[in-house]
Design an enzyme around this catalytic site. Structure first.
Site, mmCIF file in Angstrom:
data_model
loop_
_atom_site.group_PDB
_atom_site.id
_atom_site.type_symbol
_atom_site.label_atom_id
_atom_site.label_comp_id
_atom_site.label_asym_id
_atom_site.label_seq_id
_atom_site.Cartn_x
_atom_site.Cartn_y
_atom_site.Cartn_z
ATOM 1 C CE LYS A 17 30.090 -8.060 -87.201
ATOM 2 N NZ LYS A 17 30.942 -6.757 -87.583
ATOM 3 C CE LYS A 25 31.322 1.276 -88.361
ATOM 4 N NZ LYS A 25 31.728 0.535 -87.260
ATOM 5 C CE LYS A 29 26.590 -3.715 -81.450
ATOM 6 N NZ LYS A 29 28.361 -5.038 -81.697
#
Ligand code: TYM
Length: 337
Positions: free
Chosen positions: A118, A204, A201
């Site tokens: 992230k 969102k 994956k």
């Protein structure tokens, strides 16, 4: 209200209200949450404190918290049987997270792959909250001494850290307070991949909306996304071993299997020899049939924000009651007066 006896143990899980809820959230988490509430006392939390570890526009965040609540309920979480609330309403999460900031070691957090993903290359610019995020997650779970945590596979490392924190706290203070929580990672839907890239994956935060099926996509949108999903030129194999090295093909078969509660082997046996153009049509029918009731119910619930706010308020009150004795015990143990 259910009359079935509950197994001893407590379930806790949560999702971030930080964007569209998608098929990966449903198959990896929500679907299993609905099942577990039959056997366990369960808390399902909308983790809005985790969400702000990256920037969230306040007005959009409010809408997303309600949308998450609608997604949980539409997926089968029953607010009459499970405790459904948003994290920021129960101050104990933040209080216990601070104590865990003092228990967890820097070296442990440095190993967290989700932070690396992230934060990306520019980790000096990441918020401190993003870095200590796993400690807050441990606090979410252990504030209720939860014994089981149903999640998708991507949360495994965080749950291992939760066990490390529980163990270190118990041993540092020579107290048997926290249980060693078990991850519950169930079925073929534990790791749903992007429709555009089988090595990533479904997420969102993927900038491409074509990479995921959102729970609020309509039938035409999801049909187009499945039609355009990446695959390969080979037909479906006779069993799942023939999907090795074919991540996109394996993903589509896995989604079908998870929605139908079948194994990948049995889906392969059924469609053996067919090309993916054909299989995608069958998959579209299955996805549309399973998601339509959820999408409709979410839309209906989102028109009733007062009803949702009432559920979250009620859930938070119940959660506070469960958290209070645990927090008091922890504070006493740490030596607070
Ligand atoms: P989050 O918000 O990313 O995802 C919510 C749940 O959905 C699962 N999931 C998936 N499962 C299968 N395939 C996918 N592509 C996929 N994407 C997401 C996640 O594994 C998760 O179960 N850190 C957590 C939220 C959290 C939490 C907790 C979870 C905070 N505190 C305490 C459990 C217990 C997260 O970011 O999930």
């Amino acid at each position: 209200m259910t009359t079935s006896p509950k197994i001893s143990g407590r379930v806790f899980s949560g999702a971030q209200p930080s964007g569209n809820m998608h098929l990966g959230n449903y198959l990896g988490a929500f679907k299993n949450w609905a099942r577990l509430q039959d056997s366990y006392e369960a808390l399902y939390c909308i983790v809005d404190m985790h969400a702000i570890t990256v920037w969230q526009d306040p007005l959009i965040l409010q809408a997303q918290i309600r949308e998450a609540a609608a997604a949980y309920i539409a997926s089968g979480v029953d607010p009459a049987r499970s405790i459904l609330y948003n994290q920021s309403k129960v101050a104990g999460h933040a209080e216990l997270a601070w104590i865990f900031n003092c228990v967890a070691r820097l070296g442990w957090l440095n190993r967290m792959t989700q932070f690396k993903d992230k934060a990306g290359k520019n980790k000096e610019k990441a918020s401190v909250g993003l870095y200590v995020y796993p400690n807050l997650m441990a606090a979410d779970i252990l504030l209720y001494k939860a014994t089981h945590v149903p999640v998708g596979e991507d949360q495994k490392q965080h749950l291992e850290l939760t066990r490390d924190i529980a163990q270190k706290f118990n041993s540092d203070y020579n107290a048997d307070i926290f249980p060693l929580t078990e991850p519950v990672i169930m079925g073929e839907g534990a790791r749903v991949m992007s429709l555009r890239d089988g090595s990533k994956k479904m997420s969102k935060s993927d900038p491409s909306d074509m990479s995921r099926i959102n729970l609020n996509d309509n039938a035409d949108t999801l049909a187009a996304k499945i039609r355009k999903a990446r695959t390969d030129a080979e037909p479906l194999p006779s069993d799942a071993s023939g999907l090795q090295g074919r991540p996109e093909a394996a993903n589509l078969v896995g989604i079908y299997a998870a929605l139908m509660d079948q194994s990948r082997d049995s889906v392969c046996a059924e469609y053996e020899g067919q090309g993916f153009a054909e299989f995608k049509k069958a998959l579209t029918d299955v996805v549309a049939a399973k998601l339509a009731p959820i999408t409709e119910e979410m839309a209906r619930l989102q028109k009733e924000p007062d009803y949702i706010d009432g559920i979250l308020l009620d859930g938070a009150e119940k959660a506070r009651v469960l958290a209070a004795p645990v927090l008091a015990e922890v504070k006493r143990t740490v030596g607070y007066l």
